[in-house]
Write a protein that holds these residues in place. Structure first.
Motif, PDB file in Angstrom:
ATOM      1  N   ASN A 256       0.829  -1.200   0.000  1.00  0.00           N
ATOM      2  CA  ASN A 256       0.000   0.000   0.000  1.00  0.00           C
ATOM      3  C   ASN A 256       0.870   1.260   0.000  1.00  0.00           C
ATOM      4  O   ASN A 256       2.055   1.219   0.340  1.00  0.00           O
ATOM      5  CB  ASN A 256      -0.912  -0.001   1.225  1.00  0.00           C
ATOM      6  CG  ASN A 256      -2.061   0.979   1.095  1.00  0.00           C
ATOM      7  OD1 ASN A 256      -2.414   1.413  -0.005  1.00  0.00           O
ATOM      8  ND2 ASN A 256      -2.656   1.353   2.213  1.00  0.00           N
ATOM      9  N   GLN A 257       0.235   2.376  -0.370  1.00  0.00           N
ATOM     10  CA  GLN A 257       0.874   3.682  -0.421  1.00  0.00           C
ATOM     11  C   GLN A 257       2.045   3.710  -1.397  1.00  0.00           C
ATOM     12  O   GLN A 257       3.087   4.294  -1.151  1.00  0.00           O
ATOM     13  CB  GLN A 257       1.304   4.122   0.993  1.00  0.00           C
ATOM     14  CG  GLN A 257       0.118   4.161   1.951  1.00  0.00           C
ATOM     15  CD  GLN A 257       0.460   4.521   3.377  1.00  0.00           C
ATOM     16  OE1 GLN A 257      -0.001   5.525   3.879  1.00  0.00           O
ATOM     17  NE2 GLN A 257       1.264   3.689   4.033  1.00  0.00           N
ATOM     18  N   ILE A 258       1.842   3.014  -2.513  1.00  0.00           N
ATOM     19  CA  ILE A 258       2.871   2.954  -3.545  1.00  0.00           C
ATOM     20  C   ILE A 258       3.102   4.318  -4.177  1.00  0.00           C
ATOM     21  O   ILE A 258       4.136   4.558  -4.814  1.00  0.00           O
ATOM     22  CB  ILE A 258       2.475   1.900  -4.606  1.00  0.00           C
ATOM     23  CG1 ILE A 258       3.620   1.612  -5.571  1.00  0.00           C
ATOM     24  CG2 ILE A 258       1.242   2.346  -5.361  1.00  0.00           C
ATOM     25  CD1 ILE A 258       4.783   0.919  -4.945  1.00  0.00           C
ATOM     26  N   ASP A 259       2.145   5.252  -4.006  1.00  0.00           N
ATOM     27  CA  ASP A 259       2.291   6.584  -4.594  1.00  0.00           C
ATOM     28  C   ASP A 259       3.501   7.335  -4.046  1.00  0.00           C
ATOM     29  O   ASP A 259       4.033   8.241  -4.698  1.00  0.00           O
ATOM     30  CB  ASP A 259       1.026   7.406  -4.353  1.00  0.00           C
ATOM     31  CG  ASP A 259       0.719   7.550  -2.869  1.00  0.00           C
ATOM     32  OD1 ASP A 259       0.483   6.500  -2.223  1.00  0.00           O
ATOM     33  OD2 ASP A 259       0.713   8.686  -2.355  1.00  0.00           O
ATOM     34  N   THR A 260       3.967   6.965  -2.844  1.00  0.00           N
ATOM     35  CA  THR A 260       5.107   7.663  -2.248  1.00  0.00           C
ATOM     36  C   THR A 260       6.391   7.416  -3.018  1.00  0.00           C
ATOM     37  O   THR A 260       7.358   8.175  -2.856  1.00  0.00           O
ATOM     38  CB  THR A 260       5.300   7.212  -0.794  1.00  0.00           C
ATOM     39  OG1 THR A 260       5.467   5.784  -0.747  1.00  0.00           O
ATOM     40  CG2 THR A 260       4.092   7.598   0.055  1.00  0.00           C
ATOM     41  N   THR A 261       6.415   6.373  -3.857  1.00  0.00           N
ATOM     42  CA  THR A 261       7.621   6.117  -4.658  1.00  0.00           C
ATOM     43  C   THR A 261       7.725   7.059  -5.852  1.00  0.00           C
ATOM     44  O   THR A 261       8.767   7.099  -6.510  1.00  0.00           O
ATOM     45  CB  THR A 261       7.629   4.662  -5.163  1.00  0.00           C
ATOM     46  OG1 THR A 261       6.512   4.459  -6.052  1.00  0.00           O
ATOM     47  CG2 THR A 261       7.522   3.691  -4.003  1.00  0.00           C
ATOM     48  N   ALA A 262       6.633   7.796  -6.145  1.00  0.00           N
ATOM     49  CA  ALA A 262       6.652   8.682  -7.311  1.00  0.00           C
ATOM     50  C   ALA A 262       7.577   9.876  -7.085  1.00  0.00           C
ATOM     51  O   ALA A 262       8.092  10.461  -8.051  1.00  0.00           O
ATOM     52  CB  ALA A 262       5.239   9.169  -7.622  1.00  0.00           C
ATOM     53  N   MET A 263       7.802  10.256  -5.845  1.00  0.00           N
ATOM     54  CA  MET A 263       8.639  11.429  -5.578  1.00  0.00           C
ATOM     55  C   MET A 263      10.058  11.213  -6.065  1.00  0.00           C
ATOM     56  O   MET A 263      10.711  12.143  -6.534  1.00  0.00           O
ATOM     57  CB  MET A 263       8.620  11.735  -4.077  1.00  0.00           C
ATOM     58  CG  MET A 263       7.260  12.212  -3.563  1.00  0.00           C
ATOM     59  SD  MET A 263       7.293  12.690  -1.814  1.00  0.00           S
ATOM     60  CE  MET A 263       7.598  11.095  -1.035  1.00  0.00           C
ATOM     61  N   GLU A 264      10.576   9.988  -5.938  1.00  0.00           N
ATOM     62  CA  GLU A 264      11.919   9.689  -6.409  1.00  0.00           C
ATOM     63  C   GLU A 264      11.901   8.758  -7.607  1.00  0.00           C
ATOM     64  O   GLU A 264      12.960   8.321  -8.067  1.00  0.00           O
ATOM     65  CB  GLU A 264      12.743   9.068  -5.273  1.00  0.00           C
ATOM     66  CG  GLU A 264      12.909   9.984  -4.071  1.00  0.00           C
ATOM     67  CD  GLU A 264      13.756   9.359  -2.980  1.00  0.00           C
ATOM     68  OE1 GLU A 264      14.366   8.304  -3.237  1.00  0.00           O
ATOM     69  OE2 GLU A 264      13.814   9.926  -1.875  1.00  0.00           O
TER      70      GLU A 264
ATOM     71  N   ASN B 150      11.157   5.660  -7.872  1.00  0.00           N
ATOM     72  CA  ASN B 150      11.909   4.437  -7.545  1.00  0.00           C
ATOM     73  C   ASN B 150      10.981   3.268  -7.242  1.00  0.00           C
ATOM     74  O   ASN B 150      11.271   2.441  -6.373  1.00  0.00           O
ATOM     75  CB  ASN B 150      12.852   4.689  -6.379  1.00  0.00           C
ATOM     76  CG  ASN B 150      12.097   5.052  -5.105  1.00  0.00           C
ATOM     77  OD1 ASN B 150      10.927   5.434  -5.143  1.00  0.00           O
ATOM     78  ND2 ASN B 150      12.766   4.941  -3.968  1.00  0.00           N
ATOM     79  N   ALA B 151       9.856   3.187  -7.934  1.00  0.00           N
ATOM     80  CA  ALA B 151       8.912   2.093  -7.684  1.00  0.00           C
ATOM     81  C   ALA B 151       9.566   0.740  -7.921  1.00  0.00           C
ATOM     82  O   ALA B 151       9.334  -0.217  -7.179  1.00  0.00           O
ATOM     83  CB  ALA B 151       7.685   2.251  -8.575  1.00  0.00           C
ATOM     84  N   THR B 152      10.399   0.642  -8.944  1.00  0.00           N
ATOM     85  CA  THR B 152      11.033  -0.651  -9.243  1.00  0.00           C
ATOM     86  C   THR B 152      11.926  -1.096  -8.095  1.00  0.00           C
ATOM     87  O   THR B 152      11.910  -2.266  -7.689  1.00  0.00           O
ATOM     88  CB  THR B 152      11.858  -0.542 -10.534  1.00  0.00           C
ATOM     89  OG1 THR B 152      10.997  -0.161 -11.605  1.00  0.00           O
ATOM     90  CG2 THR B 152      12.523  -1.877 -10.869  1.00  0.00           C
TER      91      THR B 152
ATOM     92  N   PRO C 120       7.633  -7.171 -15.075  1.00  0.00           N
ATOM     93  CA  PRO C 120       8.922  -6.555 -14.727  1.00  0.00           C
ATOM     94  C   PRO C 120       8.769  -5.107 -14.311  1.00  0.00           C
ATOM     95  O   PRO C 120       9.452  -4.640 -13.415  1.00  0.00           O
ATOM     96  CB  PRO C 120       9.736  -6.697 -16.015  1.00  0.00           C
ATOM     97  CG  PRO C 120       9.111  -7.832 -16.747  1.00  0.00           C
ATOM     98  CD  PRO C 120       7.650  -7.784 -16.409  1.00  0.00           C
ATOM     99  N   ASP C 121       7.861  -4.386 -14.959  1.00  0.00           N
ATOM    100  CA  ASP C 121       7.577  -3.015 -14.572  1.00  0.00           C
ATOM    101  C   ASP C 121       6.473  -3.029 -13.532  1.00  0.00           C
ATOM    102  O   ASP C 121       5.336  -3.395 -13.834  1.00  0.00           O
ATOM    103  CB  ASP C 121       7.137  -2.219 -15.795  1.00  0.00           C
ATOM    104  CG  ASP C 121       6.828  -0.757 -15.448  1.00  0.00           C
ATOM    105  OD1 ASP C 121       6.955  -0.398 -14.258  1.00  0.00           O
ATOM    106  OD2 ASP C 121       6.458  -0.004 -16.362  1.00  0.00           O
ATOM    107  N   PRO C 122       6.741  -2.646 -12.261  1.00  0.00           N
ATOM    108  CA  PRO C 122       5.721  -2.761 -11.212  1.00  0.00           C
ATOM    109  C   PRO C 122       4.504  -1.883 -11.452  1.00  0.00           C
ATOM    110  O   PRO C 122       3.467  -2.087 -10.830  1.00  0.00           O
ATOM    111  CB  PRO C 122       6.468  -2.341  -9.944  1.00  0.00           C
ATOM    112  CG  PRO C 122       7.626  -1.533 -10.423  1.00  0.00           C
ATOM    113  CD  PRO C 122       8.007  -2.103 -11.751  1.00  0.00           C
ATOM    114  N   LEU C 123       4.610  -0.893 -12.354  1.00  0.00           N
ATOM    115  CA  LEU C 123       3.471  -0.031 -12.625  1.00  0.00           C
ATOM    116  C   LEU C 123       2.718  -0.443 -13.881  1.00  0.00           C
ATOM    117  O   LEU C 123       1.717   0.184 -14.233  1.00  0.00           O
ATOM    118  CB  LEU C 123       3.936   1.427 -12.769  1.00  0.00           C
ATOM    119  CG  LEU C 123       4.544   2.054 -11.508  1.00  0.00           C
ATOM    120  CD1 LEU C 123       4.948   3.489 -11.781  1.00  0.00           C
ATOM    121  CD2 LEU C 123       3.565   1.993 -10.348  1.00  0.00           C
ATOM    122  N   ALA C 124       3.182  -1.496 -14.535  1.00  0.00           N
ATOM    123  CA  ALA C 124       2.501  -1.955 -15.741  1.00  0.00           C
ATOM    124  C   ALA C 124       1.232  -2.696 -15.370  1.00  0.00           C
ATOM    125  O   ALA C 124       1.206  -3.478 -14.416  1.00  0.00           O
ATOM    126  CB  ALA C 124       3.423  -2.851 -16.561  1.00  0.00           C
TER     127      ALA C 124
END
Length: 620
Positions: A227-235, A237-239, A598-602
């Motif tokens: 959860n709260q994966i949106d916090t990775t958008a700042m850097e 670095n979701a992968t 492979p892409d966690p946002l795909a």
């Protein structure tokens, strides 16, 4: 402890509610009662209990995970009502059971409301807490609370919000409740915080909610949610974050399976890049759609799971509970046999001492008494001979027990020193009781049987009386041995085994009680007839599954659209007013445990099946 009368009242209440809410399940109640009857006879279930009161008849979704992982926010969003308090720190230290209520305002009720109501999954949970944490069972309000909410999305569904798992010294009672929830839930959502994916922050969660679940047979009911994966958008670095999370749970034993990455749009951090924002939103909407679809399905799955519980308890009874009970009874028989041998040696020494003290006159007197020519000396002088016999037998008892302990000191599997002490206790108790019986019974029987004549029948009667007297004297020590061994071993026997919490300890006491044969091959109540009855119950469960299948499946295609005439589908959880974007009808069933791209946002291709997706092992 409940009584059979109160149990009947609870079952009538349960039947009434099932007729209103889940009429298709009412026919299962008599089947559960048939299993109850078998368990009563074996002593595995108290007569004031029923398997029907140990399962939740309402669809149950539990939300577990670390502190501030967004569990309460997720529940509020699912219900469409700001019911649970939210925040970056722990805001609730209780398990909260959420269900529908008519009032416009949400109500908070104490844990007692759950502990005393068999319709909820925490009925009499205070007893279970007391077993693992003595004294805590009476503090049920410190662990549980019930909240009612007037939300259409909560109808026909029970939600459970839990306290987090960030402390290394979790109270055993809290973990016991967690295990109870996991066993009964139809769907378990395990939340992790994308802001803290490192192993140290998730140690307890991984240990209790991942390591234990990967070995379960019902692993498909667990959804692992980052959860709260949106916090990775700042850097951006979701992968890296998802990769670290995957490696961490792989170390806990979860080496395959699909996970979900979501966030709440109302609490999301701003994403300045429109393209990146669109990718995050697409991923969130797709995964939320699948989670929502899984929640909607459990109304149907609940019927299958309740039927499956019948087979589960039968399988556990045959493969786990009865072998365990038989093993404990073999321990009991082995130790009683040793004490019987010691007691036989003591008796032989005692009788030999009596004969020696009498100078051989006792043998002559008994012989003449049996033949009917004279009264036995034992009858006339029993009061004098018995104390001497006790003295000699006591010496023999100490020697016999000591020899037994010394000879077997190095044997494995038994505490021979403790057994020797038991033997001395048994011998002392047997001698005390036996000498008194010898003095009284000898006088009375001697007088009664001496006057019946000298014929063959009279002689045979006196011989039989003599043998019965010796047997009864042996039984005094034998019963004492049984009582001593049973009292010593009973606390070592588990009092809860299997998903239904059957009680082998109570069954052990039933099998070792007075009047039960020690050397029987099967536990009490487990007969060939009981096996046939269980096979018949299995057939009933299979028939119920086929009836459910008829509601949803039509392989021949002859029935047409809709359920068969005269058969109504069981109600399920209501669908949300608006399904999240990206949700598909086939997505929930096909991709719940599909490998992540492979892409966690795909967003996974909806046409891709788990079998086509390839290896599901975590990727760096």
């Amino acid at each position: 402890m409940s009584t059979p009368k109160s149990l009947r009242k609870r079952l009538r209440t349960l039947e009434k509610h099932l007729k209103t809410e889940y009429p298709g399940l009412v026919t299962l109640l008599p089947t559960f009662r048939r299993v109850d009857a078998l368990l009563y006879r074996m002593g595995l279930l108290d007569r004031g209990e029923s398997l029907a009161t140990r399962i939740p008849w309402w669809p149950l979704v539990s939300v577990l995970g670390t502190f501030s992982a967004g569990k309460s926010t997720f529940i509020n969003s699912t219900l469409g009502v700001p019911l649970q308090a939210t925040g970056n720190q722990a805001v609730d230290d209780k398990f909260t059971v959420i269900c529908y209520g008519e009032g416009q305002e949400a109500r908070v009720l104490p844990g007692t409301a759950l502990n005393a109501d068999p319709r909820f999954p925490f009925f009499r949970i205070s007893d279970e807490i007391e077993k693992v944490a003595p004294g805590e069972g009476k503090r049920i309000d410190a662990y549980l609370q019930l909240k009612t909410v007037n939300s259409p999305l909560s109808k026909g569904l029970i939600l459970i919000d839990s306290p987090g798992f960030d402390s290394d010294d979790q109270r055993r009672s809290t973990l016991r409740i967690t295990d109870h929830i996991i066993d009964l839930s139809d769907l378990v959502l395990i939340f992790f915080d994308a802001r803290h994916p490192e192993p140290g922050a998730m140690h307890d969660t991984l240990q209790h909610l991942v390591s234990k679940t990967v070995r379960r047979a019902d692993t498909t009911k667990f959804l692992y949610i980052l959860n709260q994966i949106d916090t990775t958008a700042m850097e951006d670095n979701a992968t890296e974050v998802v990769g670290a999370w995957q490696r961490t749970i792989a170390q806990a034993g979860l080496i395959s399976g699909r996970f979900y990455a979501i966030y709440n749009s109302d609490c999301a951090v701003p994403i300045d890049n429109p393209a990146l924002e669109a990718r995050y939103e697409a991923k969130r909407d797709h995964d939320m759609g699948e989670i929502t679809a899984r929640i909607q399905e459990i109304g149907v799955g609940r019927s299958y799971r309740i039927i499956a519980m019948l087979e589960t308890v039968i399988n556990e009874l045959e493969s786990e509970v009865l072998p365990y009970l038989s093993k404990q009874l073999r321990r009991f028989r082995g130790q009683v046999m040793i004490l019987d041998i010691v007691w036989a040696v003591v008796l032989a020494a005692g009788l030999g001492g009596v004969v020696a003290l009498s100078g051989g006159d006792l043998v002559t007197d008994v012989g003449t008494w049996v033949s009917g020519t004279a009264a036995p000396a034992v009858a006339e002088g029993g009061a004098t001979v018995a104390p001497k016999a006790a003295e000699v037998a006591g010496t023999g008892a100490g020697a016999g027990a000591g020899a037994s302990g010394a000879a077997q000191e190095s044997a494995s599997g038994l505490d021979w020193r403790a057994l020797a002490e038991q033997a001395r206790d048994v011998a002392a108790q047997g001698i005390s009781q036996g000498t008194a019986a010898l003095s009284q019974a000898g006088t009375w029987l001697g007088d009664a049987l001496s006057g019946i004549g000298q014929g063959a029948g009279a002689v045979a009667t006196r011989v039989l009386a003599l043998l019965v007297g010796l047997w009864l004297l042996f039984q005094v020590g034998h019963q004492a041995a049984r009582a001593v061994v049973a009292a010593r071993l009973a606390p070592q026997v588990s009092d809860s085994l299997g998903h239904m919490g059957l009680d082998p300890r109570a069954a052990f006491r039933r099998n070792t009680g007075f009047g039960r044969r020690v050397y029987r091959s099967r536990p009490v109540g487990w007969t060939a007839g009981a096996e046939r009855k269980l096979d018949a119950i299995r057939d009933i469960a299979m028939t119920q599954v086929q009836k459910l299948n008829d509601l949803f499946a039509d392989p021949s295609g002859r029935r047409g659209v809709g359920p068969r005439r005269g058969v109504s589908a069981p109600p399920s959880s209501p669908a949300p007013a608006t399904a999240p974007a990206g949700a598909t009808a086939s997505g929930a069933a096909a991709s719940a445990f599909a490998p992540p791209p492979p892409d966690p946002l795909a967003v996974p291709d909806p046409d891709t099946t788990p079998g086509d997706a390839g290896d599901a092992r975590p990727r760096a």
